[in-house]
Design a protein around this motif. Structure first.
Motif, PDB file in Angstrom:
ATOM      1  N   ASN A   1       2.981   1.648  -3.365  1.00  0.00           N
ATOM      2  CA  ASN A   1       2.242   2.226  -4.487  1.00  0.00           C
ATOM      3  C   ASN A   1       2.125   3.740  -4.366  1.00  0.00           C
ATOM      4  OD1 ASN A   1       1.765  -0.189  -5.863  1.00  0.00           O
ATOM      5  ND2 ASN A   1      -0.107  -0.611  -4.737  1.00  0.00           N
TER       6      ASN A   1
ATOM      7  N   ALA B   1      -3.097  -1.674  -8.371  1.00  0.00           N
ATOM      8  CA  ALA B   1      -3.085  -2.113  -6.977  1.00  0.00           C
ATOM      9  C   ALA B   1      -3.504  -3.572  -6.860  1.00  0.00           C
ATOM     10  CB  ALA B   1      -4.002  -1.222  -6.134  1.00  0.00           C
TER      11      ALA B   1
ATOM     12  N   TYR C   1      -0.770  -6.701  -6.016  1.00  0.00           N
ATOM     13  CA  TYR C   1      -1.058  -7.395  -4.763  1.00  0.00           C
ATOM     14  C   TYR C   1      -1.232  -8.892  -4.994  1.00  0.00           C
ATOM     15  CZ  TYR C   1      -3.473  -9.106  -0.653  1.00  0.00           C
ATOM     16  OH  TYR C   1      -3.824  -9.851   0.442  1.00  0.00           O
TER      17      TYR C   1
ATOM     18  N   GLY D   1       0.818  -1.210   0.000  1.00  0.00           N
ATOM     19  CA  GLY D   1       0.000   0.000   0.000  1.00  0.00           C
ATOM     20  C   GLY D   1       0.848   1.253   0.000  1.00  0.00           C
TER      21      GLY D   1
ATOM     22  N   TYR E   1      -6.678   3.068  -1.216  1.00  0.00           N
ATOM     23  CA  TYR E   1      -6.654   1.610  -1.149  1.00  0.00           C
ATOM     24  C   TYR E   1      -5.761   1.116  -0.022  1.00  0.00           C
ATOM     25  CZ  TYR E   1      -9.153   1.443  -5.577  1.00  0.00           C
ATOM     26  OH  TYR E   1     -10.100   1.585  -6.559  1.00  0.00           O
ATOM     27  N   ARG E   2      -4.735   1.898   0.298  1.00  0.00           N
ATOM     28  CA  ARG E   2      -3.894   1.559   1.444  1.00  0.00           C
ATOM     29  C   ARG E   2      -4.661   1.727   2.757  1.00  0.00           C
ATOM     30  NH1 ARG E   2      -2.695   0.979   5.698  1.00  0.00           N
ATOM     31  NH2 ARG E   2      -0.850   1.522   6.915  1.00  0.00           N
TER      32      ARG E   2
ATOM     33  N   PHE F   1      -4.234   5.287  -4.719  1.00  0.00           N
ATOM     34  CA  PHE F   1      -3.369   4.309  -4.059  1.00  0.00           C
ATOM     35  C   PHE F   1      -3.421   4.480  -2.540  1.00  0.00           C
ATOM     36  CE2 PHE F   1      -0.545   3.741  -8.006  1.00  0.00           C
ATOM     37  CZ  PHE F   1      -1.049   2.484  -8.251  1.00  0.00           C
TER      38      PHE F   1
END
Length: 428
Positions: free
Chosen positions: A159, A337, A341, A156, A278-279, A275
């Motif tokens: 990115n 992402a 992952y 995370g 999403y982290r 990003f």
């Protein structure tokens, strides 16, 4: 000499700083190069698309050849470590970034004529495959000993770090773009040497699955990996088509030269923010809505960006282009992402897993400019009217995008009907 616990991975902060520095250089050379060549070297559309094609083909070769090349080099030089390979790459990449500036200084161009273009071709042809070796190695250092929550946390932030570096690269190049294009490559390329200093805290080799326990992943992860491996090259196909298109689009919208790279980077900051989101909110792990959102952002953003120069009102056209790029950037972040992952979680973070991930990016880098090069060649040979160039290229890419997205949607619906959604992960 540093003494470190052999069971400890390379410090995450060092990997992050190394990534940030190298992303500044590689981001400019692989993404911003088309503005540099158009403004500073007067490249035609055909030349820019051919340059993009060379970049893509050589990147695939570097990414797929990373592991075999390292194995072969170690057979010849038994003491060669991954850390030494990274150090050598930093030196060579810096020299390549300096090549256009050095040659321009040795043989200054005549007023009104463009500088010699062969240093650009040499730089890209060698630089691109070397970065195809660089990033799988870095990804292996990042994720080798990590899985589960530790991997999610590291990826995370990683990115966010590399994507924010591209924003810095574009903004840093803007003031020098028109008059000092070669100098902009040299200055941003110097970060590779700065990054080499971080290698003193790197392990000689990254830890791997055999060195540390890993968490099992849900069965859906393998299917999601396959889905994202369709979408990843598609996203870079669209991106690599837009990159050579944007300089001409911004000229049509009458954007001043010194602002062109900044406007063109309108998709980079939204990608970085996505990003980060999403982290912070990891509920997307194992969820099938993730690739669906990535598809939507990719298609809508591409369509808006392509149509923007056709809008008669300049302000409305520029606003549409910026909005389209922003949506496109969010779609790119969503797809990347998920792809990285699942590649490193399912692929157990080996160099081969990172190499396949980067090679798929290279496929997109190749096909997009390849389509553009064919159309540009047809125009130069009189087989296609100049007015038909953009509709042909963008229409073809748009058609491919829709077909792949439809294929992915069918796959998602088929899988979601036969498999229950996994429980949401706990936020790291």
């Amino acid at each position: 000499m540093f003494r470190r616990d052999p069971s400890r991975p390379t410090p995450l902060w060092a990997v992050m700083l190394f990534t940030f520095a190298n992303s500044i250089g590689t981001g400019l050379v692989t993404s911003g190069i088309f503005f540099i060549t158009k403004v500073g070297y007067q490249f035609s559309q055909l030349e820019n698309y051919l340059l993009g094609l060379v970049l893509g083909v050589t990147y695939i070769a570097g990414a797929l050849g990373a592991k075999p090349a390292l194995n072969a080099a170690r057979r010849v030089f038994p003491g060669l470590t991954s850390r030494r390979v990274l150090a050598g790459l930093m030196i060579v990449l810096t020299l390549l970034c300096a090549l256009p500036f050095i040659m321009k200084s040795i043989t200054p161009p005549v007023a009104g004529e463009r500088p010699p273009v062969w240093p650009i071709w040499v730089m890209v042809t060698i630089y691109s495959p070397l970065t195809g070796v660089l990033w799988p190695l870095v990804e292996s250092y990042l994720s080798g000993p990590r899985s589960g929550q530790a991997l999610r946390t590291a990826l995370g932030w990683w990115n966010v770090v590399w994507s924010s570096a591209l924003v810095v690269a574009y903004i840093g190049a803007a003031p020098l773009l028109k008059e000092q294009a070669a100098l902009s490559v040299l200055l941003l390329g110097m970060v590779h040497i700065a990054a080499a200093g971080l290698l003193v805290v790197f392990r000689r080799e990254p830890l791997h699955e055999s060195d540390a326990p890993r968490e099992d992943h849900p069965d859906a992860y393998a299917k999601l990996l396959i889905t994202f491996r369709w979408l990843l090259p598609l996203s870079y196909l669209v991106s690599s088509t837009l990159n050579p298109f944007l300089p001409s689009a911004l000229e049509t919208l009458r954007v001043d030269t010194q602002w062109q790279t900044i406007v063109a980077s309108a998709w980079l900051l939204p990608r970085c923010i996505a990003f980060w989101a999403y982290r912070q909110f990891p509920g997307w792990h194992g969820r099938w809505w993730m690739p669906a959102c990535g598809c939507a952002g990719l298609l809508v953003g591409f369509a808006a960006t392509v149509l923007a120069p056709q809008i008669a009102d300049r302000t409305a056209g520029l606003a549409t282009l910026i909005a389209g790029l922003s949506v496109f950037g969010c779609g790119m972040a969503t797809i990347y992402a998920g792809a990285i992952y699942y590649a490193l979680e399912v692929g157990h973070a080996e160099v081969e897993a990172g190499g396949m991930h980067e090679a798929l990016i290279g496929v997109g880098y190749t096909v997009g400019p390849g389509l553009g090069a064919i159309a540009a060649w047809a125009v130069s040979e009189g087989e296609l009217k100049p007015s038909g160039f953009q509709p042909l290229v963008l229409g073809t890419v748009g058609t491919v995008t829709v077909l792949v997205i439809l294929l992915v949607i069918v796959q998602i619906r088929r899988y979601s009907r036969t498999h229950p959604a996994p429980h949401a992960r706990t936020a790291p």
